[in-house]
Design an enzyme around this catalytic site. Structure first.
Site, PDB file in Angstrom:
ATOM      1  CE  LYS A 115      -4.281  -1.434   0.286  1.00 32.92           C
ATOM      2  NZ  LYS A 115      -5.602  -0.886   0.122  1.00 32.92           N
ATOM      3  CG  ASP A 169      -8.527  -1.986   6.202  1.00 32.12           C
ATOM      4  OD1 ASP A 169      -7.415  -1.795   5.711  1.00 32.12           O
ATOM      5  OD2 ASP A 169      -9.513  -2.390   5.560  1.00 32.12           O
TER       6      ASP A 169
HETATM    7  C1  PLP Z   1      -2.200  -6.217   3.132  1.00 33.82           C
HETATM    8  C2  PLP Z   1      -3.332  -6.011   2.195  1.00 33.82           C
HETATM    9  N1  PLP Z   1      -3.530  -6.884   1.217  1.00 33.82           N
HETATM   10  C3  PLP Z   1      -4.535  -6.732   0.327  1.00 33.82           C
HETATM   11  C4  PLP Z   1      -5.411  -5.663   0.412  1.00 33.82           C
HETATM   12  C5  PLP Z   1      -6.550  -5.571  -0.561  1.00 33.82           C
HETATM   13  O1  PLP Z   1      -6.481  -4.466  -1.400  1.00 33.82           O
HETATM   14  P1  PLP Z   1      -7.821  -3.838  -2.013  1.00 33.82           P
HETATM   15  O2  PLP Z   1      -8.593  -3.229  -0.893  1.00 33.82           O
HETATM   16  O3  PLP Z   1      -7.321  -2.863  -3.011  1.00 33.82           O
HETATM   17  O4  PLP Z   1      -8.583  -4.949  -2.633  1.00 33.82           O
HETATM   18  C6  PLP Z   1      -5.240  -4.735   1.437  1.00 33.82           C
HETATM   19  C7  PLP Z   1      -6.143  -3.589   1.567  1.00 33.82           C
HETATM   20  O5  PLP Z   1      -6.109  -2.846   2.514  1.00 33.82           O
HETATM   21  C8  PLP Z   1      -4.179  -4.902   2.342  1.00 33.82           C
HETATM   22  O6  PLP Z   1      -3.972  -4.041   3.353  1.00 33.82           O
END
Ligand code: PLP
Length: 399
Positions: free
Chosen positions: A77, A127
């Site tokens: 992210k 989150d």
């Molecule tokens: C560690 C992690 N993996 C995957 C995701 C999924 O991404 P998205 O919300 O773009 O589907 C998030 C989203 O916050 C995340 O924090």
């Protein structure tokens, strides 16, 4: 595991549709790559080949793009929110008549507009990981940040965001409530919303977030030996999965890899949307240890892309995520040990579940010719939880 094969998916021998271009494109991917490679501390993250695991599952190859070290923030992210933050500031400077079409992000980073930028506030709900990225990006470009956390975001994640200089706002309710609170405050106070979720009338910044994520794929595909036939990609609102599906399609064209979207059972909004053939909201608290995936509302732009670019939607239980974390941390054969958090290991959880089902293997062509790309989207964002799940022992801090 539950699996839904997407009958709306476009045939894989077609080129990427032109309508994706205004949102994601190879030209914009190149601009994003150049900007992020200029950020302090840039280094490509490791692409780890897990040959022992591929053999054990009867597959040709598994590559694991380990984002745990990305810019010292612990997750992929770091790319999206921070990059979109820069572009939002640039757009505001243009609206104010202070920046020209030729103005670049590095001029902002260098402080050329510091007087104005220091008065701008970037806001988002999160989150955890996305908020960290926005707070970090705000600091890098010289702006302020205000981050909205719902009631289930734990204190470790809150402290990590505060440490990056953000002002924290706690919101009663779930993730989707925190999105609405951030939006309302921004409308009232003129904050710049840097959301990874797109909704009616709000598309540009979420598209920038997604374009930022494509740097991972540029890095992974830089080695011509890495040509995946399948990607198992975990999803919350779907921005990551859509960035992966859209970019790989644009980049590799006809013959693109199969994209399998993996969600937590308790937050299966994309799975349900695929079943219904339209965006569906999953109400409630979405209790899952996969905190980054605990979203009940799809991003509108992500859904539009995934509706045609995703080949299957799979849901996994918390126990599947735990098993995947253990398998990465205590690998068999000569594979290296990898620290992947609950959401980070979810793509592998989906692969393990699918590879363990004869029907799914057949449906998805998971065989000795399959070359799988996984994205380890986070390291141990919650180290104590990680310790409990994998049985890791760490030296206690001195009293
Ligand atoms: C560690 C992690 N993996 C995957 C995701 C999924 O991404 P998205 O919300 O773009 O589907 C998030 C989203 O916050 C995340 O924090």
């Amino acid at each position: 595991m539950r699996i839904h094969l997407n009958s709306n998916a476009a045939a894989r021998d077609l080129p990427a549709p032109a309508w994706i271009d205004p949102h994601l494109s190879l030209r914009r991917a190149e601009l994003a790559r150049r900007e992020m490679q200029a950020w302090p501390g840039y280094a490509p993250t490791p692409l780890v080949r897990l040959s022992g695991l591929a053999d054990a599952l009867g597959l040709g190859a598994i590559w694991f793009k380990d984002e745990g070290s990305r810019f010292g923030l612990g997750s992929f992210k770091a790319l999206g929110g921070a990059y979109a933050a820069g572009l939002a500031i640039l757009r505001r400077l243009r609206e104010l008549g202070l920046a020209s079409p030729a103005t670049t992000l590095d001029e902002i980073r260098a402080g050329r507009f510091a007087g104005v930028v220091s008065g701008l506030t970037l806001a988002t709900a999160t989150d955890g990981n996305h908020g960290k990225s926005v707070a970090w990006g705000a600091r890098m470009y010289g702006a302020r940040s205000r981050i909205y956390l719902h009631r289930n975001v734990n204190a470790v994640r809150e402290a990590a965001i505060r440490d990056l200089g953000a002002e924290i706002v706690r919101v009663p309710g779930n993730y989707d409530d925190s999105v609405r609170a951030a939006r309302a405050d921004a409308d009232e106070n003129g904050f710049l919303i840097i959301s990874d979720t797109s909704y009616d009338g709000y598309v540009e910044t979420p598209a920038d977030v997604m374009q930022g994520y494509t740097l991972m794929l540029d890095e992974a595909l830089a080695d011509p030996a890495v040509r995946p036939t399948h990607v198992f990609v975990q999803a919350g609102v779907g921005a990551l999965a859509a960035a992966v599906a859209g970019h790989l399609w644009q980049r590799l064209g006809p013959g693109r890899p199969r994209v399998i979207v993996v969600e937590a059972e308790a937050a299966n909004c994309l799975y349900r949307s695929a079943e219904a053939g339209r965006a569906v909201v999953v109400e409630g608290d979405h209790p899952t240890i996969m905190a980054g995936l605990a979203c009940g509302e799809v991003s509108m732009l992500a859904w539009q892309i995934l509706e045609t670019a995703a080949d299957a939607f799979v849901t996994v239980a918390d126990s599947d995520a735990k098993a995947a974390m253990r398998r990465l941390y205590r690998p068999s054969g000569s594979d290296p040990s990898i620290v992947a958090g609950e959401s980070g290991a979810a793509g592998l959880a989906g692969l393990l579940a699918a590879a363990g089902s004869e029907a799914a293997r057949e449906q998805l062509a998971l065989d000795r010719d399959a070359a799988i790309l996984l994205i380890g989207t986070e390291a141990d964002s919650d180290p104590d939880s990680f310790d409990r799940i994998v049985g890791r022992e760490r030296p206690q801090a001195a009293e």
